[in-house]
Design an enzyme around this catalytic site. Structure first.
Site, PDB file in Angstrom:
ATOM      1  N   TYR A  49       7.331 -19.642 -31.800  1.00  0.00           N
ATOM      2  CA  TYR A  49       6.859 -18.262 -31.619  1.00  0.00           C
ATOM      3  C   TYR A  49       6.775 -17.562 -32.981  1.00  0.00           C
ATOM      4  CZ  TYR A  49       7.166 -13.264 -30.912  1.00  0.00           C
ATOM      5  OH  TYR A  49       6.960 -11.908 -31.025  1.00  0.00           O
TER       6      TYR A  49
ATOM      7  N   PRO B  56       6.501  -5.136 -39.506  1.00  0.00           N
ATOM      8  CA  PRO B  56       7.027  -4.994 -38.147  1.00  0.00           C
ATOM      9  C   PRO B  56       6.957  -6.314 -37.387  1.00  0.00           C
ATOM     10  CG  PRO B  56       4.798  -4.116 -38.260  1.00  0.00           C
ATOM     11  CD  PRO B  56       5.194  -4.467 -39.669  1.00  0.00           C
TER      12      PRO B  56
ATOM     13  N   SER C 276       9.260  -2.484 -35.258  1.00  0.00           N
ATOM     14  CA  SER C 276       8.303  -2.705 -34.167  1.00  0.00           C
ATOM     15  C   SER C 276       8.649  -1.842 -32.959  1.00  0.00           C
ATOM     16  CB  SER C 276       8.329  -4.186 -33.754  1.00  0.00           C
ATOM     17  OG  SER C 276       7.592  -4.381 -32.549  1.00  0.00           O
TER      18      SER C 276
ATOM     19  N   GLN D  15       6.331   1.217 -36.039  1.00  0.00           N
ATOM     20  CA  GLN D  15       5.041   0.604 -35.676  1.00  0.00           C
ATOM     21  C   GLN D  15       4.762   0.850 -34.200  1.00  0.00           C
ATOM     22  OE1 GLN D  15       5.022  -2.703 -33.771  1.00  0.00           O
ATOM     23  NE2 GLN D  15       2.826  -2.360 -33.420  1.00  0.00           N
ATOM     24  N   LEU D  16       3.528   1.223 -33.886  1.00  0.00           N
ATOM     25  CA  LEU D  16       3.120   1.502 -32.507  1.00  0.00           C
ATOM     26  C   LEU D  16       1.998   0.568 -32.081  1.00  0.00           C
ATOM     27  CD1 LEU D  16       2.754   5.383 -32.809  1.00  0.00           C
ATOM     28  CD2 LEU D  16       4.696   4.137 -31.822  1.00  0.00           C
ATOM     29  N   TYR D  17       2.055   0.153 -30.840  1.00  0.00           N
ATOM     30  CA  TYR D  17       0.859  -0.347 -30.168  1.00  0.00           C
ATOM     31  C   TYR D  17       0.345   0.781 -29.284  1.00  0.00           C
ATOM     32  CZ  TYR D  17       1.681  -5.217 -31.574  1.00  0.00           C
ATOM     33  OH  TYR D  17       1.833  -6.375 -32.290  1.00  0.00           O
TER      34      TYR D  17
ATOM     35  N   THR E  46      -0.788  -0.213 -35.119  1.00  0.00           N
ATOM     36  CA  THR E  46      -1.403  -1.537 -35.278  1.00  0.00           C
ATOM     37  C   THR E  46      -2.737  -1.554 -34.539  1.00  0.00           C
ATOM     38  OG1 THR E  46       0.728  -2.588 -35.541  1.00  0.00           O
ATOM     39  CG2 THR E  46      -1.080  -4.010 -34.853  1.00  0.00           C
TER      40      THR E  46
ATOM     41  N   ARG F 166      -2.269 -17.986 -29.001  1.00  0.00           N
ATOM     42  CA  ARG F 166      -1.226 -18.646 -29.796  1.00  0.00           C
ATOM     43  C   ARG F 166      -0.745 -19.877 -29.043  1.00  0.00           C
ATOM     44  NH1 ARG F 166       1.846 -13.117 -31.198  1.00  0.00           N
ATOM     45  NH2 ARG F 166       0.018 -11.979 -31.957  1.00  0.00           N
TER      46      ARG F 166
ATOM     47  N   LYS G 137      -2.525  -0.266 -39.473  1.00  0.00           N
ATOM     48  CA  LYS G 137      -2.200  -1.646 -39.854  1.00  0.00           C
ATOM     49  C   LYS G 137      -3.168  -2.599 -39.184  1.00  0.00           C
ATOM     50  CE  LYS G 137       1.487  -5.139 -39.421  1.00  0.00           C
ATOM     51  NZ  LYS G 137       1.167  -5.992 -38.265  1.00  0.00           N
TER      52      LYS G 137
ATOM     53  N   SER H 257      -4.095  -6.339 -43.215  1.00  0.00           N
ATOM     54  CA  SER H 257      -3.303  -7.341 -42.489  1.00  0.00           C
ATOM     55  C   SER H 257      -4.187  -8.068 -41.498  1.00  0.00           C
ATOM     56  CB  SER H 257      -2.165  -6.637 -41.716  1.00  0.00           C
ATOM     57  OG  SER H 257      -1.465  -7.555 -40.887  1.00  0.00           O
TER      58      SER H 257
ATOM     59  N   HIS I  32      -2.288  -9.808 -39.272  1.00  0.00           N
ATOM     60  CA  HIS I  32      -1.195 -10.054 -38.337  1.00  0.00           C
ATOM     61  C   HIS I  32      -0.573 -11.433 -38.599  1.00  0.00           C
ATOM     62  CE1 HIS I  32      -0.025  -7.841 -34.472  1.00  0.00           C
ATOM     63  NE2 HIS I  32       0.808  -8.863 -34.457  1.00  0.00           N
TER      64      HIS I  32
ATOM     65  N   GLY J 219       0.975 -10.649 -45.230  1.00  0.00           N
ATOM     66  CA  GLY J 219       0.393 -11.954 -44.905  1.00  0.00           C
ATOM     67  C   GLY J 219       0.595 -12.964 -46.011  1.00  0.00           C
TER      68      GLY J 219
ATOM     69  N   ARG K 167       7.440 -13.236 -41.643  1.00  0.00           N
ATOM     70  CA  ARG K 167       8.264 -14.363 -41.224  1.00  0.00           C
ATOM     71  C   ARG K 167       9.459 -14.650 -42.131  1.00  0.00           C
ATOM     72  NH1 ARG K 167       2.861 -15.643 -40.355  1.00  0.00           N
ATOM     73  NH2 ARG K 167       2.235 -16.330 -38.265  1.00  0.00           N
TER      74      ARG K 167
HETATM   75  C1  LIG Z   1       7.393 -13.156 -34.758  1.00  0.00           C
HETATM   76  C2  LIG Z   1       6.426 -12.088 -35.173  1.00  0.00           C
HETATM   77  C3  LIG Z   1       6.349 -10.914 -34.446  1.00  0.00           C
HETATM   78  C4  LIG Z   1       5.467  -9.907 -34.828  1.00  0.00           C
HETATM   79  N1  LIG Z   1       5.472  -8.744 -34.129  1.00  0.00           N
HETATM   80  C5  LIG Z   1       4.667  -7.735 -34.531  1.00  0.00           C
HETATM   81  C6  LIG Z   1       4.734  -6.478 -33.895  1.00  0.00           C
HETATM   82  O1  LIG Z   1       5.517  -6.247 -32.977  1.00  0.00           O
HETATM   83  N2  LIG Z   1       3.882  -5.510 -34.340  1.00  0.00           N
HETATM   84  C7  LIG Z   1       3.010  -5.718 -35.384  1.00  0.00           C
HETATM   85  O2  LIG Z   1       2.262  -4.810 -35.755  1.00  0.00           O
HETATM   86  N3  LIG Z   1       2.955  -6.894 -36.029  1.00  0.00           N
HETATM   87  C8  LIG Z   1       3.768  -7.898 -35.633  1.00  0.00           C
HETATM   88  N4  LIG Z   1       3.742  -9.090 -36.322  1.00  0.00           N
HETATM   89  C9  LIG Z   1       2.869  -9.242 -37.514  1.00  0.00           C
HETATM   90  C10 LIG Z   1       3.606  -8.826 -38.808  1.00  0.00           C
HETATM   91  O3  LIG Z   1       3.818  -7.445 -38.854  1.00  0.00           O
HETATM   92  C11 LIG Z   1       2.840  -9.181 -40.080  1.00  0.00           C
HETATM   93  O4  LIG Z   1       1.528  -8.674 -40.000  1.00  0.00           O
HETATM   94  C12 LIG Z   1       2.771 -10.683 -40.406  1.00  0.00           C
HETATM   95  O5  LIG Z   1       3.892 -11.376 -39.914  1.00  0.00           O
HETATM   96  C13 LIG Z   1       2.685 -10.849 -41.925  1.00  0.00           C
HETATM   97  O6  LIG Z   1       2.500 -12.166 -42.284  1.00  0.00           O
HETATM   98  P1  LIG Z   1       3.678 -13.162 -42.796  1.00  0.00           P
HETATM   99  O7  LIG Z   1       4.514 -13.472 -41.604  1.00  0.00           O
HETATM  100  O8  LIG Z   1       2.898 -14.327 -43.295  1.00  0.00           O
HETATM  101  O9  LIG Z   1       4.454 -12.467 -43.902  1.00  0.00           O
HETATM  102  C14 LIG Z   1       4.626 -10.101 -35.949  1.00  0.00           C
HETATM  103  C15 LIG Z   1       4.702 -11.292 -36.674  1.00  0.00           C
HETATM  104  C16 LIG Z   1       5.589 -12.269 -36.312  1.00  0.00           C
HETATM  105  C17 LIG Z   1       5.666 -13.526 -37.139  1.00  0.00           C
HETATM  106  O1  LIG Z   2       2.544  -8.817 -32.501  1.00  0.00           O
HETATM  107  C1  LIG Z   2       2.954  -9.939 -32.370  1.00  0.00           C
HETATM  108  O2  LIG Z   2       2.648 -10.855 -33.160  1.00  0.00           O
HETATM  109  C2  LIG Z   2       3.836 -10.227 -31.297  1.00  0.00           C
HETATM  110  O3  LIG Z   2       4.419 -11.264 -31.381  1.00  0.00           O
HETATM  111  C3  LIG Z   2       3.999  -9.294 -30.159  1.00  0.00           C
HETATM  112  C4  LIG Z   2       5.263  -9.097 -29.645  1.00  0.00           C
HETATM  113  C5  LIG Z   2       5.436  -8.247 -28.553  1.00  0.00           C
HETATM  114  C6  LIG Z   2       4.360  -7.619 -27.977  1.00  0.00           C
HETATM  115  C7  LIG Z   2       3.103  -7.813 -28.496  1.00  0.00           C
HETATM  116  C8  LIG Z   2       2.917  -8.656 -29.588  1.00  0.00           C
END
Ligand SMILES: Cc1cc2nc3c(=O)[nH]c(=O)nc-3n(C[C@H](O)[C@H](O)[C@H](O)COP(=O)(O)O)c2cc1C
Ligand SMILES: O=C(O)C(=O)c1ccccc1
Length: 411
Positions: free
Chosen positions: A55, A108, A139, A160-162, A188, A197, A265, A287, A289, A321, A344
């Site tokens: 994940y 986030p 997040s 961070q908001l969805y 976001t 995924r 974002k 980004s 993501h 990223g 990560r």
């Molecule tokens: C496990 C995981 C969960 C994530 N959850 C969110 C999230 O809740 N909201 C969001 O805007 N981005 C989320 N992201 C994206 C990250 O904010 C970010 O854009 C991305 O991880 C950056 O790349 P990197 O992991 O290569 O550093 C998530 C990424 C990962 C790996």
């Molecule tokens: O944004 C993400 O990458 C993510 O893993 C996530 C987590 C919870 C709800 C929505 C997306």
């Protein structure tokens, strides 16, 4: 550690096959602290359940964008200047008006309790730590409450908001974060639905009992705990709660709810960046993501210059990223990012050793950035610009043992 003739290219001991960056020291059997961010990935992989690891690591589709984010850094080379008096390097800067110790922050990510028991509390303690004081973007799917985080944070917290269907829930969340002292909102905009995924589906990822989105009071998490083979629990979760109708005209509603600065974002083009800046947005995070949304989308380092040009200084531009080394940070700053966010690797640090591990990951990036600034003859952030960079053929293959091997494999 005794010198056993470590291979200078792979870093691997030719006799034992061990990697001194990540493997236990046979003399003491204590794992030495990893020397690179990639070393924390190896520790995290060992410690996490397979489904959680996948994940975290996974991207959308073929994961071509996950790889492109890393490859983009390798295509840019540095042009160091000499005789520049680098006896002092100053990494401090400001973001949205707040002073920070280094131009980095935590991206986030949902549910840090998947990585360690203290979850986001460990993260914000690490980010606020000595010499760092960097921002954490929390997040909306955080597994600890805003109030718990605000009590422990010494660096700025952004929320961070969805765009939730439930506008009343969104309003409540914004008010709570504001009351707790959060300093900005980060909407976001790259997730009208979740990317495909494949690793999550293959490994049946679902939330373990006891982990939930604590700031949403059970509003949106319930069935993420269900395992249903053949589909992604997370994608169903996102479909149920994220409103894909979000468009430019909705931003006014959000601005009316709060006086906090609003950052977008997930912007990757000059067109969208110019429109956002024209609307008076307070910041943009370039980004994709972490390659988890549109597979095949452009690498963030490659998108950065057009976004910076389109914004024309009207608001700060951030990037996330693939940041894994101090030189990656330096390259992004040289192309106009005000600061970068790390995803990560923070989860790897948390999984490896909780708060201490996350702090070590962030400190490593800070220290590597300082080394790179000194060796490039750029002791201050203000002196960074595109003249620091040369574009050339892709750099020679990296030292493989120090890269996260999982990011180079298919799903
Ligand atoms: C496990 C995981 C969960 C994530 N959850 C969110 C999230 O809740 N909201 C969001 O805007 N981005 C989320 N992201 C994206 C990250 O904010 C970010 O854009 C991305 O991880 C950056 O790349 P990197 O992991 O290569 O550093 C998530 C990424 C990962 C790996
Ligand atoms: O944004 C993400 O990458 C993510 O893993 C996530 C987590 C919870 C709800 C929505 C997306």
């Amino acid at each position: 550690m005794t010198d056993t003739g470590t291979d200078p290219v792979t870093g691997t001991d030719p006799v034992t096959g061990t990697d001194p960056a990540t493997d236990a020291d046979p003399a003491t059997d204590a794992a030495p602290r990893p020397l690179t961010v990639g070393g924390y990935a190896a520790l995290a992989k060992d410690r996490l359940p397979a489904a959680t690891w996948h994940y975290f690591q996974g991207g959308a589709g073929t994961e071509s964008t996950v790889r492109a984010n890393r490859a983009a850094y390798r295509q840019v080379r540095l042009r160091p200047r000499v005789l520049a008096d680098v006896s002092r390097c100053d990494l401090s800067t400001t973001v949205l008006g707040d002073p920070i110790g280094a131009p980095l922050g935590v991206a986030p990510m949902a549910y840090h309790q998947l990585a360690c028991a203290d979850g986001e509390v460990a993260t914000v303690r690490a980010a606020g730590g000595s010499g760092l004081r960097v921002p954490t973007i929390v997040s909306i799917f955080a597994s600890r409450t805003f109030e718990d985080l605000a009590a422990e944070a010494t660096g700025p917290l952004w929320l961070q908001l969805y765009w939730l269907h439930r506008r009343d829930v969104l309003r409540t969340v914004v008010r709570r974060a504001e009351a707790a002292g959060f300093r900005a909102l980060v909407l976001t905009v790259d997730t009208p639905r979740l990317g495909r995924r494949l690793r999550e589906v293959r490994h049946g990822f679902h939330l373990p009992p006891g982990i939930a989105a604590r700031n949403l009071d059970g509003e949106v998490t319930g069935f993420l705990h269900d395992r249903q083979d053949g589909s992604s629990a997370l994608a169903r979760h996102a479909d149920a709660f994220i409103d894909p109708s979000l468009s430019w005209s909705d931003l006014d509603w959000l601005r009316e709810q709060t006086r906090l600065p609003l950052v977008l974002k997930g912007v990757l083009t000059a067109e969208d960046a110019a429109r956002a800046a024209g609307l008076g947005i307070d910041g943009i995070v370039v980004s994709n993501h972490g390659g988890r949304q549109l597979d095949g989308s452009v690498a963030t380092l490659d998108a950065l210059p057009e976004v910076v040009a389109a914004v024309g200084g009207r608001c700060p531009v951030f990037l996330d990223g693939g940041i894994r080394h101090g030189t990656d940070v330096l390259k992004a700053l040289a192309l106009g990012a005000r600061a970068v966010f790390v995803g990560r690797p923070v989860l790897w640090g948390l999984a490896a050793d909780g708060e201490a591990g996350a702090r070590e990951v962030l400190t490593l990036l800070r220290d590597e950035l300082e080394d790179a600034m000194a060796l490039a003859g750029r002791p201050s952030l203000a002196a960074l610009g595109p003249e620091l960079l040369a574009r050339g053929p892709a750099a020679a293959a990296p030292n493989e043992s120090y890269e996260d091997p999982d990011l180079r494999k298919g799903p």
